[in-house]
Design a protein around this motif. Structure first.
Motif, short mmCIF file in Angstrom:
data_model
loop_
_atom_site.label_atom_id
_atom_site.label_comp_id
_atom_site.label_asym_id
_atom_site.label_seq_id
_atom_site.Cartn_x
_atom_site.Cartn_y
_atom_site.Cartn_z
N GLY A 48 31.56 44.77 45.68
CA GLY A 48 32.18 46.09 45.64
C GLY A 48 31.19 47.17 45.27
O GLY A 48 29.98 46.96 45.25
N HIS A 194 44.02 46.75 36.94
CA HIS A 194 43.82 46.34 38.33
C HIS A 194 45.01 46.75 39.19
O HIS A 194 46.15 46.80 38.73
CB HIS A 194 43.69 44.81 38.44
CG HIS A 194 42.65 44.21 37.58
ND1 HIS A 194 41.33 44.12 37.94
CD2 HIS A 194 42.72 43.64 36.35
CE1 HIS A 194 40.64 43.53 36.99
NE2 HIS A 194 41.46 43.22 36.00
N GLY A 196 45.93 46.13 43.71
CA GLY A 196 45.38 45.73 44.99
C GLY A 196 46.38 44.97 45.81
O GLY A 196 47.59 44.96 45.53
N LEU A 209 41.71 42.88 48.58
CA LEU A 209 41.16 44.23 48.48
C LEU A 209 41.73 44.87 47.22
O LEU A 209 42.95 44.97 47.08
CB LEU A 209 41.53 45.07 49.71
CG LEU A 209 41.07 46.53 49.69
CD1 LEU A 209 39.55 46.63 49.65
CD2 LEU A 209 41.62 47.28 50.90
N TYR A 211 41.39 47.65 43.56
CA TYR A 211 40.87 48.78 42.79
C TYR A 211 40.92 48.40 41.32
O TYR A 211 41.83 47.69 40.88
CB TYR A 211 41.70 50.03 43.03
CG TYR A 211 41.54 51.06 41.93
CD1 TYR A 211 40.45 51.93 41.93
CD2 TYR A 211 42.46 51.14 40.88
CE1 TYR A 211 40.29 52.86 40.90
CE2 TYR A 211 42.31 52.07 39.86
CZ TYR A 211 41.22 52.92 39.88
OH TYR A 211 41.05 53.82 38.86
N HIS A 245 35.41 53.67 38.13
CA HIS A 245 36.44 53.39 39.13
C HIS A 245 35.79 52.52 40.20
O HIS A 245 34.89 52.97 40.91
CB HIS A 245 36.97 54.69 39.75
CG HIS A 245 37.63 55.60 38.76
ND1 HIS A 245 38.97 55.49 38.45
CD2 HIS A 245 37.13 56.62 38.02
CE1 HIS A 245 39.28 56.42 37.55
NE2 HIS A 245 38.18 57.11 37.27
N ASP A 246 36.24 51.27 40.30
CA ASP A 246 35.61 50.30 41.19
C ASP A 246 36.53 49.95 42.36
O ASP A 246 37.75 49.89 42.21
CB ASP A 246 35.29 49.00 40.44
CG ASP A 246 34.36 49.22 39.26
OD1 ASP A 246 33.61 50.21 39.27
OD2 ASP A 246 34.39 48.38 38.33
N VAL A 247 35.92 49.69 43.51
CA VAL A 247 36.62 49.14 44.67
C VAL A 247 35.90 47.86 45.07
O VAL A 247 34.66 47.84 45.14
CB VAL A 247 36.64 50.13 45.84
CG1 VAL A 247 37.29 49.50 47.07
CG2 VAL A 247 37.39 51.40 45.45
N HIS A 248 36.65 46.78 45.32
CA HIS A 248 36.01 45.52 45.66
C HIS A 248 36.78 44.80 46.77
O HIS A 248 38.00 44.97 46.93
CB HIS A 248 35.87 44.61 44.44
CG HIS A 248 37.16 44.28 43.77
ND1 HIS A 248 38.01 43.31 44.22
CD2 HIS A 248 37.74 44.80 42.66
CE1 HIS A 248 39.07 43.24 43.43
NE2 HIS A 248 38.93 44.12 42.46
#
Length: 256
Positions: A48, A194, A196, A209, A211, A245-248
């Protein structure tokens, strides 16, 4: 019982039996389907990107009213690589343990200062550094139902983050000064939220997917010294309240 009555009774019983057989033949035969098992161990891996923020820079030499930040500081985006192992307890609740490397993110900030209190700015400091982390988390998730093979979820986690600040420099352009600090690492309590969705590609493979909002605690440099190696007080630069703020995107493999 005479012969005629016995004949009539036998014929009646035979007719009833044939009727039962005919009705039984009309009942559809439903094949047995073994239920898909719910629950069990799974492995996960993901990659991510981070979007990180800083609460503030702080230093023992920052006295109130003498320093003003023209740029309070910001990080570039950085890659994330993680693996984990988890257990699905039932169709709506699961948990996992993850280990994650958060790649180097470049940092810059700019301030100016008035050390004499005469309302005349005496100089400025142009800061730069790199930051990276190792993040260990215990997470729990609630799956919210499945539609067309897609399962949205929410969750939370707690753990520890080892925050490392490296390559710190402080360049005072107006006065021709340069200061620097060695790399330093610090363990902090970390927590995350979390959200997603998972797409069930096969019975065993789910594409995920997600966040995440994560609080990584603080970071700090080693002791800052001038270009001539002189320093009269221990004054590491504190990176207060690191968040991201992470997206993976990842894959979960279930052992079923």
């Amino acid at each position: 019982m005479n012969g005629s009555l016995r004949t009539i009774l036998a014929a009646s019983i035979a007719a009833m039996a044939m009727t039962g057989v005919a009705r039984a033949a009309d009942v559809p035969i439903v094949p047995y389907v073994e239920p898909v098992p719910v629950g069990g161990w799974y492995l996960r891996g993901y990659i991510g990107m981070s979007n990180q923020q800083l609460g503030k820079l702080d230093n023992v030499l920052f006295t109130p009213g003498t320093v003003e930040f023209l740029d309070s500081g910001g990080f570039d985006a950085a890659p994330i690589y993680g693996i984990g192992v988890g257990y699905e307890f039932n169709e709506w609740f699961r948990a996992d343990l993850t280990g994650e490397y958060r790649g180097k993110a470049s940092f810059t900030a700019l301030d100016r200062y008035d050390f004499n209190g005469d309302n005349i700015w005496d100089g400025s400091n142009d800061y730069s550094a790199n930051k990276y982390e190792w993040l260990l988390m215990a997470n729990a998730y609630v799956d919210l139902g499945t539609w067309w093979g897609i399962t949205p979820y929410v969750g939370g986690g707690i753990g520890a983050s080892r925050n490392t600040i490296s390559n710190f420099q402080d360049i005072n352009t107006p006065n021709g000064g340069v200061a620097y600090a060695p790399s330093a690492s610090k363990w902090n309590f970390a927590w995350a939220l979390h959200a997603g969705a998972g797409w069930e590609v096969t019975q065993n493979v789910t594409v995920d997917l997600g966040y995440r909002y994560v609080d990584l605690g603080d970071g700090e440099t080693g002791d800052i010294v001038g270009y001539n190696g002189l320093n009269t007080v221990n004054n590491p630069m504190i990176f207060d309240s690191l968040t991201s703020h992470d997206v993976h995107l990842g894959v979960r493999y279930a052992f079923q």
